[in-house]
Design a protein around this motif. Structure first.
Motif, PDB file in Angstrom:
ATOM      1  N   TYR A  29      -0.542   1.820   2.175  1.00  0.00           N
ATOM      2  CA  TYR A  29       0.334   1.908   3.409  1.00  0.00           C
ATOM      3  C   TYR A  29       1.682   1.978   3.137  1.00  0.00           C
ATOM      4  CZ  TYR A  29       1.459  -0.290   8.474  1.00  0.00           C
ATOM      5  OH  TYR A  29       2.051  -0.402   9.681  1.00  0.00           O
ATOM      6  N   CYS A  31       5.087   1.646   5.989  1.00  0.00           N
ATOM      7  CA  CYS A  31       5.792   1.679   7.561  1.00  0.00           C
ATOM      8  C   CYS A  31       6.825   2.654   7.729  1.00  0.00           C
ATOM      9  CB  CYS A  31       6.694   0.323   6.886  1.00  0.00           C
ATOM     10  SG  CYS A  31       5.932  -1.058   6.767  1.00  0.00           S
ATOM     11  N   CYS A 212       2.623  -4.576  11.720  1.00  0.00           N
ATOM     12  CA  CYS A 212       1.749  -3.495  10.342  1.00  0.00           C
ATOM     13  C   CYS A 212       0.604  -4.509   9.878  1.00  0.00           C
ATOM     14  CB  CYS A 212       3.236  -3.504   9.644  1.00  0.00           C
ATOM     15  SG  CYS A 212       4.232  -2.933   9.473  1.00  0.00           S
ATOM     16  N   HIS A 238       8.661  -7.129   5.441  1.00  0.00           N
ATOM     17  CA  HIS A 238       7.335  -6.937   4.261  1.00  0.00           C
ATOM     18  C   HIS A 238       7.334  -8.533   3.913  1.00  0.00           C
ATOM     19  CE1 HIS A 238       8.344  -2.363   2.741  1.00  0.00           C
ATOM     20  NE2 HIS A 238       7.768  -3.138   4.597  1.00  0.00           N
ATOM     21  N   GLU A 241       5.150  -9.846   6.295  1.00  0.00           N
ATOM     22  CA  GLU A 241       3.473  -9.531   6.265  1.00  0.00           C
ATOM     23  C   GLU A 241       2.764 -10.091   5.251  1.00  0.00           C
ATOM     24  OE1 GLU A 241       2.810  -4.758   6.415  1.00  0.00           O
ATOM     25  OE2 GLU A 241       5.312  -5.208   6.825  1.00  0.00           O
TER      26      GLU A 241
HETATM   27 ZN   LIG Z   1       6.128  -2.762   8.569  1.00  0.00          ZN
END
Ligand SMILES: [Zn+2]
Length: 486
Positions: A29, A31, A212, A238, A241
């Motif tokens: 993944y 961003c 995210c 992050h 996240e």
């Molecule tokens: Zn992100």
């Protein structure tokens, strides 16, 4: 079997052997962008590096699932849409459509999934509900929801920060209804038309970080291999996240965190206010997308990159050199029926060196250096007398260069067309026109007919000073852009 590779992991601060969760598969993944304005070459940097990482993982034998999202719900989008008198989602969709064209023009393949926040609201709400249930988050009276940072023991592990260090000097002053000044928003009460949705906490929209977490979970599951983005996203994006996903899923989030370096233009951050912003659209008006890729590939993805005035012109010249080399090898390959490949120029060795460099934390800078050496050696093959061995070797070299440079997204166009295009684009930069070159060549021909070799050499040198090299062949004289290829 996929090749073994190593990757620098921001989470551990070390380069480690990469062990995929499922053998030979990678779930990744990265961003994506906030869709309020056209892409500039800084956005392209992140997109290109992750495109190359994906290409290389596939080349090394992994099956890759790549997700790159669009943040199409955001304060900046709402403000810009208001200025223009259009709806936020209309603005976002226009930017997405135009950026997809730009991405294709710089040779970035589409991600396997490109989710948008506006289409992921049910997943986001579901995740926020789980966080509240797990006591990792709380809703306020006004309908905001915050993540409880102190409830996460290891918060700060990605960016190496301790909770105590995060507190600013203004202790005990807690904004609004937050329990703690460190807490960040998962859901914001809001009623902007087309940018707000009904939720258990009333009308509102998601905070940036939760988006995210929810989109990664939807396409890659709770626990996946690689998560990445630009270095500026390490904190808080992050970090947050990780906190949200781990608190909601009760599982480790991504195993490896990859962060690319950042771009400056002559030592300055690129910004609209400084007037040094180069949009992709402007770049592509004048140059092929491959030149931009080449300019980036020569650096390691973790380096910070400073572009100087001549960075692009050097990249264009090098691209020209690659295409003219590949064209010459193609022609040499067709001279005779192929025999045995000359051992000294074995494509297998070139491939192995390429893998060694790229398998070591995607070191494109080193890999490109190895390819440059091999391309320089290939010019020795071109100078050999015609033979079945020469033809076989030239064909083998052209194939391996296309294969390896193809991982970087280079050499994807027919050589002749690209060379013609690059010639016309580079000449103004060199301060000479095609007409002037033709005139000089014709003057030189006259001088040679008159046996005035001093004059003929003088003309050749004058052109060389401008960066134009003359090539005398049995078919006549031709010219090319001078590049030493080192
Ligand atoms: Zn992100």
């Amino acid at each position: 079997m996929a090749r073994e590779i190593s990757i620098y992991n921001t989470l551990t601060g070390k380069k480690e052997r990469f062990v995929p969760i499922k053998p030979n598969e990678v779930r990744m993944y990265a961003c994506g962008v906030t869709t309020y304005d056209h892409y500039h070459i800084g956005h392209a940097l992140q997109a290109i590096y992750f495109d190359i990482i994906r290409n290389y993982l596939e080349y090394a034998g992994y099956k890759v699932t790549y997700v790159r999202n669009y943040t199409d719900v955001d304060d900046k989008i709402i403000a810009r849409a208001k200025e223009r008198g259009i709806s936020p989602l209309k603005l976002s969709q226009d930017i997405i459509t135009s950026s997809e064209e730009d991405m294709a023009a710089i040779g970035c393949r589409k991600a396997d999934h490109a989710p948008k926040v506006s289409e992921s609201i049910p997943e986001i709400i579901a995740m926020v509900e789980v966080l509240i249930k797990n006591e990792a988050a709380y809703a306020t009276k006004s309908g905001d929801v915050y993540y409880r940072v102190r409830a996460k023991q290891d918060y700060g592990k990605l960016s190496n920060r301790k909770i105590e260090d995060l507190l600013s000097g203004t202790r005990n002053i807690v904004e609004g209804e937050k329990e703690d000044e460190l807490d960040f928003a998962l859901w914001k009460a809001d009623s902007t038309p087309e940018a707000s949705w009904p939720s258990p906490w009333g009308l509102g929209r998601p905070g940036w970080h939760i988006e995210c977490s929810a989109m990664a979970k939807r396409y890659l599951g709770d626990h996946f291999d690689i998560h990445g983005g630009g270095r500026d996203l390490v904190f808080p994006h992050h970090e947050n996240e990780i906190a949200q996903s781990e608190s909601a899923n009760k599982s480790k989030f991504a195993n490896v965190w990859i962060h690319n370096g950042l771009l400056t233009i002559e030592k300055q951050k690129m910004s609209k206010s400084l007037g040094n912003q180069i949009t992709l659209k402007d770049f592509l008006k004048n140059w092929p997308g491959e030149s931009l890729r080449l300019a980036y590939v020569q650096y390691h993805y973790r380096s910070n990159i400073d572009f100087q005035k001549d960075t692009f012109i050097q990249a264009h010249k090098r691209l020209f050199y690659y295409y003219s080399s590949i064209q010459a090898l193609d022609l040499a390959g067709k001279e005779q029926a192929p025999g045995k490949v000359i051992e000294k120029y074995s494509p297998d060795q070139i491939r192995e060196k390429f893998h060694e460099a790229m398998g070591d934390d995607f070191n494109s800078s080193l890999a490109l250096g190895e390819l440059n050496k091999a391309i320089k050696n290939a010019s020795e093959v071109l100078r050999l007398k015609n033979s079945p061995e020469k033809s076989a070797t030239a064909t083998g070299l052209a194939k391996i260069f296309r294969e390896c440079l193809g991982v970087f997204g280079l050499l994807s166009h027919p050589p002749q067309e690209t060379l013609n295009y690059l010639r016309t684009m580079i000449l103004p930069e060199l301060g000479i026109t095609e007409l002037e070159i033709q005139k000089a060549m014709s003057d030189r021909k006259t001088a040679r007919t008159d046996k005035n070799f001093a004059r003929s050499d003088e003309i050749r040198d004058q052109l060389a000073q401008k960066g134009i090299e003359l090539m005398d062949t049995p078919a006549g004289t031709d010219w090319k852009i001078k590049y030493d290829g080192a």
